[in-house]
Design a protein around this motif. Structure first.
Motif, short mmCIF file in Angstrom:
data_model
loop_
_atom_site.label_atom_id
_atom_site.label_comp_id
_atom_site.label_asym_id
_atom_site.label_seq_id
_atom_site.Cartn_x
_atom_site.Cartn_y
_atom_site.Cartn_z
N PRO A 167 0.81 -1.22 0.00
CA PRO A 167 0.00 0.00 0.00
C PRO A 167 0.85 1.28 0.00
O PRO A 167 0.42 2.31 -0.51
CB PRO A 167 -0.82 -0.12 1.28
N LYS A 205 0.64 5.30 -1.74
CA LYS A 205 0.77 6.46 -0.84
C LYS A 205 1.94 7.34 -1.31
O LYS A 205 1.85 8.56 -1.33
CB LYS A 205 0.96 5.99 0.61
N THR A 237 7.27 -5.45 9.03
CA THR A 237 6.24 -4.65 9.69
C THR A 237 5.62 -5.44 10.84
O THR A 237 5.46 -4.92 11.95
CB THR A 237 5.15 -4.25 8.66
N GLY A 242 -7.14 -7.12 10.09
CA GLY A 242 -6.71 -7.27 8.70
C GLY A 242 -5.88 -8.52 8.52
O GLY A 242 -4.87 -8.52 7.79
N GLY A 282 -4.61 -9.91 5.12
CA GLY A 282 -3.85 -9.01 4.25
C GLY A 282 -2.37 -9.34 4.21
O GLY A 282 -1.90 -10.30 4.83
N GLY A 283 -1.63 -8.52 3.46
CA GLY A 283 -0.20 -8.76 3.29
C GLY A 283 0.53 -8.81 4.62
O GLY A 283 1.27 -9.75 4.91
N VAL A 284 0.33 -7.80 5.46
CA VAL A 284 0.98 -7.77 6.77
C VAL A 284 0.30 -8.75 7.72
O VAL A 284 0.95 -9.53 8.42
CB VAL A 284 0.94 -6.34 7.36
N THR A 318 -9.24 -10.50 12.93
CA THR A 318 -10.40 -10.04 12.16
C THR A 318 -10.12 -10.17 10.67
O THR A 318 -9.00 -9.94 10.21
CB THR A 318 -10.77 -8.58 12.48
N SER A 347 -12.60 -10.55 6.57
CA SER A 347 -13.90 -10.67 5.90
C SER A 347 -14.34 -12.12 5.89
O SER A 347 -13.52 -13.04 5.97
CB SER A 347 -13.78 -10.19 4.45
N LYS A 397 -15.20 -14.15 3.58
CA LYS A 397 -14.58 -15.03 2.58
C LYS A 397 -13.20 -15.52 3.02
O LYS A 397 -12.69 -16.50 2.47
CB LYS A 397 -14.45 -14.29 1.24
N TYR A 412 -15.38 -9.26 10.58
CA TYR A 412 -15.52 -7.88 11.10
C TYR A 412 -16.71 -7.13 10.53
O TYR A 412 -17.16 -6.14 11.11
CB TYR A 412 -14.22 -7.09 10.88
N GLN A 470 -5.65 -0.88 10.50
CA GLN A 470 -6.81 -0.20 9.89
C GLN A 470 -6.95 1.26 10.28
O GLN A 470 -7.42 2.07 9.50
CB GLN A 470 -8.10 -0.95 10.28
N THR A 521 -0.03 0.15 12.54
CA THR A 521 0.82 0.42 11.38
C THR A 521 0.47 1.77 10.77
O THR A 521 1.12 2.22 9.84
CB THR A 521 0.65 -0.67 10.30
N TRP A 548 5.36 4.98 13.53
CA TRP A 548 6.65 4.36 13.16
C TRP A 548 6.54 3.80 11.75
O TRP A 548 5.44 3.53 11.26
CB TRP A 548 7.01 3.23 14.15
N ALA A 561 8.26 0.70 9.32
CA ALA A 561 9.13 -0.48 9.33
C ALA A 561 10.45 -0.14 8.65
O ALA A 561 10.48 0.60 7.66
CB ALA A 561 8.44 -1.63 8.60
N HIS A 575 -9.46 -6.92 -2.96
CA HIS A 575 -9.40 -7.56 -1.64
C HIS A 575 -8.62 -8.87 -1.66
O HIS A 575 -9.13 -9.92 -1.24
CB HIS A 575 -10.82 -7.79 -1.08
N1 LIG Z 1 3.96 1.60 9.40
C1 LIG Z 1 4.51 0.81 8.49
O1 LIG Z 1 5.72 0.70 8.39
C2 LIG Z 1 3.61 0.02 7.58
C3 LIG Z 1 4.16 -1.07 6.91
C4 LIG Z 1 3.32 -1.86 6.11
C5 LIG Z 1 1.98 -1.51 5.97
N2 LIG Z 1 1.51 -0.40 6.59
C6 LIG Z 1 0.09 -0.04 6.45
O2 LIG Z 1 -0.70 -1.07 7.04
C7 LIG Z 1 -1.90 -1.23 6.32
C8 LIG Z 1 -2.06 -2.71 5.95
O3 LIG Z 1 -1.05 -3.09 5.03
P1 LIG Z 1 -1.18 -4.45 4.20
O4 LIG Z 1 -0.03 -4.52 3.29
O5 LIG Z 1 -1.46 -5.58 5.12
O6 LIG Z 1 -2.52 -4.13 3.36
P2 LIG Z 1 -3.50 -5.17 2.65
O7 LIG Z 1 -2.73 -6.30 2.09
O8 LIG Z 1 -4.36 -4.35 1.75
O9 LIG Z 1 -4.39 -5.77 3.82
C9 LIG Z 1 -5.37 -5.05 4.50
C10 LIG Z 1 -6.41 -6.05 5.02
O10 LIG Z 1 -7.33 -5.38 5.88
C11 LIG Z 1 -8.62 -5.95 5.68
N3 LIG Z 1 -9.61 -5.01 6.19
C12 LIG Z 1 -10.21 -3.96 5.56
N4 LIG Z 1 -11.02 -3.31 6.41
C13 LIG Z 1 -10.93 -3.97 7.62
C14 LIG Z 1 -11.55 -3.78 8.89
N5 LIG Z 1 -12.39 -2.76 9.13
N6 LIG Z 1 -11.23 -4.64 9.89
C15 LIG Z 1 -10.37 -5.64 9.68
N7 LIG Z 1 -9.76 -5.88 8.49
C16 LIG Z 1 -10.05 -5.06 7.47
C17 LIG Z 1 -8.64 -6.21 4.18
O11 LIG Z 1 -9.56 -7.24 3.88
P3 LIG Z 1 -10.95 -7.07 3.12
O12 LIG Z 1 -11.02 -5.68 2.56
O13 LIG Z 1 -10.98 -8.15 2.10
O14 LIG Z 1 -11.95 -7.29 4.19
C18 LIG Z 1 -7.21 -6.70 3.92
O15 LIG Z 1 -7.13 -8.10 4.06
C19 LIG Z 1 -1.82 -0.29 5.11
O16 LIG Z 1 -2.52 0.90 5.39
C20 LIG Z 1 -0.33 0.00 4.99
O17 LIG Z 1 -0.07 1.23 4.38
C21 LIG Z 1 2.29 0.37 7.39
#
Ligand SMILES: NC(=O)c1ccc[n+]([C@@H]2O[C@H](COP(=O)([O-])OP(=O)(O)OC[C@H]3O[C@@H](n4cnc5c(N)ncnc54)[C@H](OP(=O)(O)O)[C@@H]3O)[C@@H](O)[C@H]2O)c1
Length: 321
Positions: free
Chosen positions: A52, A56, A141, A162, A165-167, A185, A187, A189, A205, A224, A245, A264, A266, A309
């Motif tokens: 993501p 950004k 992360t 989440g 998701g990736g993280v 938490t 979805s 599916k 969720y 989230q 995150t 912070w 990563a 998703h």
């Molecule tokens: N601070 C850092 O260094 C850092 C590092 C990595 C990532 N991040 C941030 O962390 C976030 C997640 O990254 P990611 O790579 O894991 O993203 P991702 O792969 O898009 O995963 C996000 C997950 O959250 C789920 N989701 C959406 N709404 C939700 C809710 N209300 N409750 C629970 N789960 C929900 C999504 O599933 P569905 O939509 O299918 O339900 C998806 O599986 C991003 O905003 C990213 O920018 C920050």
């Protein structure tokens, strides 16, 4: 056009932005590969992951990369094969399979990428280059958030948002490896998928409230922000910790009598990444790749990751990864 001339180590195809904006600013362009400094290695990318932070950065919403840093090559993590080594040798020999989480001064979504001393992590044959290129940023992360910032310990309880998701899908597995009890938490599916990662309790969720099944927890790992983060404070024990995150609301956390970690990002950590690669090689962590796209189709890859998703990671490939 792709990276067809395998002998040319001076030009790479790279995902580049010259201006901030929407998907239209993302283009694949030829870039000059810099001369290697002592200790650096040049890697022919096999896989770079989509995160993501890519959009950004492209939208100008990632403070470490402001207008003064343009043009910017996107991508923070990759895998590949070493094709050249700087003076005095590097972290790997030519032909070595490596992966890395790189600093923000370069981009990983490039057919040839320079790794600074200390960045390259060896990838054993037991680990595919697809997985090795998908996982570095997501794993660091989860690792740094839960372990380094949050101090998660065996026997503790954690809520991971989440989790498909990736993280999140790596976080669930790392937390279980650490010996924690995991509420997660996702979805509807993805509920079986998250259970298969080892989560003890899985919450849909959109149809259930996590507050109904979780309370008195040691940690929340929030991916989230917003309302999800706000509601999460109530399921922590007094003195428990919110690790987000995204932007944590330190004032609200204090009002609930819980700790939090200031904003912070990563960071590259080759030692921790090597441990994650070893866990993958041992079968203790399984990385899910939702879909792979050729580097040249990066806009499609980003759109897929943002809108479809996916479960786990979306990756860019350079040839046969
Ligand atoms: N601070 C850092 O260094 C850092 C590092 C990595 C990532 N991040 C941030 O962390 C976030 C997640 O990254 P990611 O790579 O894991 O993203 P991702 O792969 O898009 O995963 C996000 C997950 O959250 C789920 N989701 C959406 N709404 C939700 C809710 N209300 N409750 C629970 N789960 C929900 C999504 O599933 P569905 O939509 O299918 O339900 C998806 O599986 C991003 O905003 C990213 O920018 C920050």
């Amino acid at each position: 056009m792709s990276d067809t001339d395998q002998t040319d180590l001076t030009t790479a195809r790279a995902v580049r932005i010259e201006h901030f904006g929407g998907p239209e600013v993302i283009a694949v362009a030829n870039i000059a590969v810099p001369e290697l400094e002592p200790g650096e290695v040049l890697v022919r990318m096999a896989v770079a992951s989509i995160n993501p932070v890519d959009w950004k950065i492209a939208e100008g919403k990632y403070p470490p990369l402001g207008k003064d840093k343009l043009p910017i090559v996107l991508g923070r993590d990759l895998s590949g094969t070493v094709v050249a080594v700087g003076a005095n040798g590097g972290d790997a020999a030519v032909g070595g399979r490596v992966c890395a989480f790189i600093d923000t001064d370069r981009g990983a979504q490039s057919t040839l990428a320079v790794l600074k001393p200390g960045e390259a992590v060896a990838v054993p044959q037991a680990v595919g280059l697809d997985v090795a290129g998908a996982v570095p940023l997501a794993a660091m992360t989860a690792w740094q958030g839960m372990f380094d910032h949050g101090g998660l310990a065996a026997g503790q309880s954690i809520l991971i948002h989440g989790a498909a998701g990736g993280v999140g899908h790596i976080a669930v597995q790392l937390a279980k490896w650490k010996g924690a009890r995991v509420v997660a938490t996702a979805s509807e599916k993805d509920l079986d998928f998250v259970r298969s990662l080892g989560a003890d309790v899985v919450v849909d969720y959109k149809n259930e409230r996590f507050e109904d099944v979780a309370s008195d927890l040691d940690m929340v790992f929030d991916t989230q922000g917003g309302e999800t983060q706000d509601r999460s404070l109530a399921v922590l024990r007094k003195g428990g910790i919110l690790v987000s995150t995204l932007d944590p609301d330190e004032r609200k956390a204090a009002e609930h009598g819980v700790r939090t970690v200031p904003r912070w990002h990563a960071q590259p950590d080759a030692t921790a990444l090597a441990q994650v690669i070893a866990l993958i090689a041992a079968g203790s962590i399984v990385v899910t790749i939702a879909k792979r796209f050729p580097l040249e189709a990066v806009r499609d890859a980003q759109a897929y990751a943002q809108n479809e998703h996916p479960r786990g990671k979306v990756i860019l490939t350079n040839g046969q990864a």
